[in-house]
Design a protein around this motif. Structure first.
Motif, short mmCIF file in Angstrom:
data_model
loop_
_atom_site.label_atom_id
_atom_site.label_comp_id
_atom_site.label_asym_id
_atom_site.label_seq_id
_atom_site.Cartn_x
_atom_site.Cartn_y
_atom_site.Cartn_z
N THR A 15 0.60 -1.15 -0.09
CA THR A 15 -0.11 0.18 0.19
C THR A 15 0.91 1.21 0.01
O THR A 15 1.94 1.47 0.89
CB THR A 15 -0.93 0.07 1.12
N GLU A 16 0.65 2.14 -1.03
CA GLU A 16 1.37 3.32 -0.91
C GLU A 16 0.42 4.60 -0.95
O GLU A 16 -0.88 4.50 -0.82
CB GLU A 16 1.92 3.47 -2.38
N THR A 17 0.99 5.70 -0.48
CA THR A 17 0.14 6.87 -0.53
C THR A 17 0.57 8.11 -1.10
O THR A 17 1.91 7.88 -1.86
CB THR A 17 0.45 7.57 1.28
N GLY A 22 -2.57 18.77 -2.08
CA GLY A 22 -2.23 18.86 -0.60
C GLY A 22 -3.06 17.84 0.23
O GLY A 22 -2.95 17.94 1.67
N GLN A 23 -3.74 16.98 -0.18
CA GLN A 23 -4.46 15.63 0.72
C GLN A 23 -3.56 14.48 0.33
O GLN A 23 -3.24 14.49 -0.85
CB GLN A 23 -5.78 15.79 0.08
#
Length: 235
Positions: A15-17, A22-23
């Motif tokens: 899982t990556e973000t 800006g969110q």
């Protein structure tokens, strides 16, 4: 082929973000693993609820008792880190069944009055009337639109016109047995048959009285001041 499949499965679990405008977003949905919560114990009396809490059988933490209605009281703890509460016990009163706004024949009405209502003067008067009414014809009288007259036995061998009492003050058994059953006013009506019915006429004010009585009972049992100690009570 096997190597590619293993690589795919490995990447599938990662899982990556990503930040966009800006969110922060996750590439895969995440599911919160919540703290376990116990199933609430169910009892039918206030005394059972009190005995359980005083035993500290499951917990010694601060607890809130919520008088939800004349027949329901629940107990829960403060919110946990998931902002959820642990519900420890719930009391639900067992009350006899009586259908308001429904006409009963005099025999059924007599039985219901004796089994589902606390004795008082108005109950006694209704029992006497329902047991001695003679005719099927129920007549209206007067110019107020509410009075009724029936022919009933008034002595050992005498019958006469009897005015139907209205309104009447009765105390149905409709909350926990540990507290006094609140009295309230009812409209009593009769129909040909003869049949009898009660219609609630206090706008539900009895519920407030019952809930206050439950709260008072619990305060006395736990010997606590409101807002102090381990037990807090709201109604």
């Amino acid at each position: 082929m096997i190597k590619e499949a293993i690589k795919y499965l490995t990447e599938l679990g990662q899982t990556e973000t990503i930040r966009v405008d800006g969110q922060e977003y996750s590439t895969k949905p995440l599911h919160l693993i919540k703290e376990p919560r116990p199933a609430a114990i169910e009892v039918n009396t206030l005394s059972g609820l009190v005995e359980y809490l005083l035993s500290n059988f499951d917990t010694e933490e601060n607890l809130m008792i919520h008088v939800e209605s004349p027949t329901e009281v629940s107990v829960f703890s403060k919110t946990n880190k998931n902002k959820e509460r642990r519900h420890w016990i719930k009391a639900e009163a067992m009350v006899p069944n009586f259908s308001y706004d429904r006409f009963y024949d005099t025999e059924s009405f007599n039985i219901k009055l004796q089994s589902a209502f606390v004795p008082n003067d108005d109950r006694k008067a209704l029992l006497k009337l329902a047991s001695n009414v003679q005719e099927e014809n129920v007549r209206s009288t007067g110019d107020d639109g509410t009075s009724q007259v029936v022919t009933a036995k008034v002595g050992v061998t005498t019958v006469a016109d009897v005015k139907v009492p209205n309104p009447v003050t009765l105390a149905p058994r409709r909350t926990f047995v540990e507290i006094d059953q609140p009295e309230s006013e009812f409209i009593f009506r009769m129909q040909e048959g003869p049949k009898c019915a009660l219609f609630e006429a206090d706008g539900g004010a009895w519920k407030i009285k019952a809930m206050k009585s439950i709260r008072k009972y619990l305060i006395q049992e736990f010997k606590v001041e409101i807002g102090q100690g381990k037990i807090h009570i709201i109604a």
